[in-house]
Design a protein around this motif. Structure first.
Motif, PDB file in Angstrom:
ATOM      1  N   HIS A  42       1.449  -1.374  -0.080  1.00 22.12           N
ATOM      2  CA  HIS A  42       0.043   0.138  -0.268  1.00 22.12           C
ATOM      3  C   HIS A  42       0.821   1.047   0.606  1.00 22.12           C
ATOM      4  O   HIS A  42       1.878   1.154   0.347  1.00 22.12           O
ATOM      5  CB  HIS A  42      -1.085   0.071   0.774  1.00 22.12           C
ATOM      6  CG  HIS A  42      -1.887  -0.557   0.869  1.00 22.12           C
ATOM      7  ND1 HIS A  42      -1.721  -2.437   2.098  1.00 22.12           N
ATOM      8  CD2 HIS A  42      -3.452  -0.822   0.803  1.00 22.12           C
ATOM      9  CE1 HIS A  42      -2.738  -2.990   1.542  1.00 22.12           C
ATOM     10  NE2 HIS A  42      -4.334  -2.290   0.674  1.00 22.12           N
ATOM     11  N   TYR A  78      -9.179   0.464   3.262  1.00 20.48           N
ATOM     12  CA  TYR A  78      -8.292   0.699   2.198  1.00 20.48           C
ATOM     13  C   TYR A  78      -9.050   1.324   0.958  1.00 20.48           C
ATOM     14  O   TYR A  78      -8.357   2.212   0.438  1.00 20.48           O
ATOM     15  CB  TYR A  78      -7.638  -0.056   1.898  1.00 20.48           C
ATOM     16  CG  TYR A  78      -6.526  -1.103   2.946  1.00 20.48           C
ATOM     17  CD1 TYR A  78      -5.619  -0.218   3.518  1.00 20.48           C
ATOM     18  CD2 TYR A  78      -6.719  -2.037   3.754  1.00 20.48           C
ATOM     19  CE1 TYR A  78      -4.788   0.019   4.247  1.00 20.48           C
ATOM     20  CE2 TYR A  78      -5.623  -2.219   4.174  1.00 20.48           C
ATOM     21  CZ  TYR A  78      -4.828  -1.686   4.959  1.00 20.48           C
ATOM     22  OH  TYR A  78      -3.678  -2.537   6.212  1.00 20.48           O
ATOM     23  N   SER A 117      -9.811   0.953  -1.664  1.00 20.11           N
ATOM     24  CA  SER A 117      -9.830   0.971  -2.940  1.00 20.11           C
ATOM     25  C   SER A 117     -10.983   0.258  -4.323  1.00 20.11           C
ATOM     26  O   SER A 117     -11.806  -0.096  -3.228  1.00 20.11           O
ATOM     27  CB  SER A 117      -8.521   0.075  -3.377  1.00 20.11           C
ATOM     28  OG  SER A 117      -8.398  -0.926  -2.865  1.00 20.11           O
TER      29      SER A 117
END
Length: 368
Positions: A259, A330, A332
């Motif tokens: 990441h 996260y 995404s």
């Protein structure tokens, strides 16, 4: 809030700062008398427990049914309503180690079970004979009637002996027909194993010798193949928490590699890892509870089917949990989250498996 009597002195006993109200603005300690009535211990305990209890159940609820929720809340600064990640992990680890000791064991855990059955049957026969002798002495039974009853008992005993002999012969036949099943790496005793090891050039037999020796020792102590498998399974389940604890920083490190280093700090990955591993421990505990419950009740087709359905559902939910939690934390896209999640899942699955194998090897050798 505590109802302890407030001190007249406004100096904090812990840090020495001035306390204007109930709590010290510097260290947070409550400015109450150091000695309180005896009942204060109980009221204080109940207040602390209910406060923690509210935090705990809210935390467990989100941990189990809302993947990623706790991590997002913690990283956004909302921390007062939930148990802190480290405390949560330690508490669930403690429960996972402690609770199984209070659950019922499997019915076939001891190699002495069959011997105990025989001894109990023999004791019953001896007791019956003593009762007959007492009845005969007191005149309640005649000698002829007593003899007939004893003959009947001897006939039953003879039948039981025949049945035991037949059962033993069946075990011998089964053992003879399934010798490959009962072997350990193509050996049937430690001497034969050592002779194979002497010819082996790969080093596998040398590495596996303590493992094989342990199995042969258990067999000599009277354990059956099934009982050894049950002990192995039990040891494996109890090894999982140890492996997860050792693997915690490694898991967080792989997350850090995959990441953005500017957006996500190692600390953030550590919080995600603590929450995810807490879930894994909790699912392990649930599996242990389900296994112990089904081991303790009679085995029927429908019960076995329910067990496997529960086990399968728990397995798939545990597998999917990581991807859902990763996507939510996260933030995404689903495609990238799936690709990264798959890569991380495969890498960490291999890593955790290796860790488990090492710890499992050590745990099995030390098993008694």
């Amino acid at each position: 809030m505590s109802h302890g009597k407030i001190r007249e002195d406004k100096t904090c006993l812990n840090c020495g700062h001035t306390v204007e109200e109930r709590f010290c603005p510097h260290c947070g300690q409550e400015n109450i008398e150091s000695r309180q009535p005896f009942y204060f211990l109980f009221t204080h305990f109940i207040e602390d427990f209910t406060h923690y209890d509210g935090q705990f159940w809210q935390t467990i609820k989100y941990l189990l049914v809302n993947p990623g929720k706790l991590t997002k809340e913690y990283l956004s600064g909302k921390r007062q309503l939930y148990v802190a990640p480290v405390k949560l992990y330690i508490f669930i680890s403690f429960i996972t180690f402690l609770l199984p000791n209070f659950l019922p064991e499997s019915k076939e855990t001891s190699p002495q079970s069959e011997r105990t059955k025989i001894e109990k049957t023999e004791d019953k026969r001896k007791t019956s004979e003593k009762v007959l002798e007492k009845l005969e002495k007191k005149g309640y039974l005649s000698k002829d009637v007593s003899k007939e009853i004893k003959k009947g008992m001897d006939t039953i005993k003879a039948k039981d002996s025949i049945n035991d002999a037949l059962a033993h012969s069946e075990d011998v036949i089964e053992s003879t027909l399934s010798t490959k099943e009962s072997s350990v790496f193509n050996a049937y005793n430690i001497k034969q194993y050592d002779s194979i090891r002497a010819k082996d050039k790969t080093g596998f037999y040398q590495l596996a010798r303590p493992f094989a020796e342990k199995i042969f020792t258990l067999k000599e102590e009277g354990y059956t193949k099934k009982q050894i498998r049950d002990k192995y399974k039990e040891t494996f389940i109890h090894t999982i928490p140890k492996a997860l604890f050792v693997y915690l920083p490694v898991f967080a490190f792989f997350l850090w590699l995959f990441h953005n280093k500017k957006k996500w700090w190692y600390f953030d990955h550590g919080i995600f890892t603590l929450h995810y591993f807490s879930f894994l421990l909790l699912s392990t505990l649930i599996f242990i509870i389900i296994t112990r419950i089904f081991d303790a009740i009679p085995s029927y087709g429908i019960i076995n089917m329910i067990f496997w359905l529960l086990y399968t559902a728990l397995f798939f939910y545990t597998s999917i949990y990581f991807f859902v939690a990763h996507h939510r934390v996260y933030e995404s896209s689903k495609r990238i989250s799936i690709l990264k999640g798959m890569s991380l899942f495969i890498i960490n699955s291999v890593g955790i498996t290796l860790m488990l194998m090492i710890l499992m090897y050590v745990s099995f050798i030390m098993m008694h």
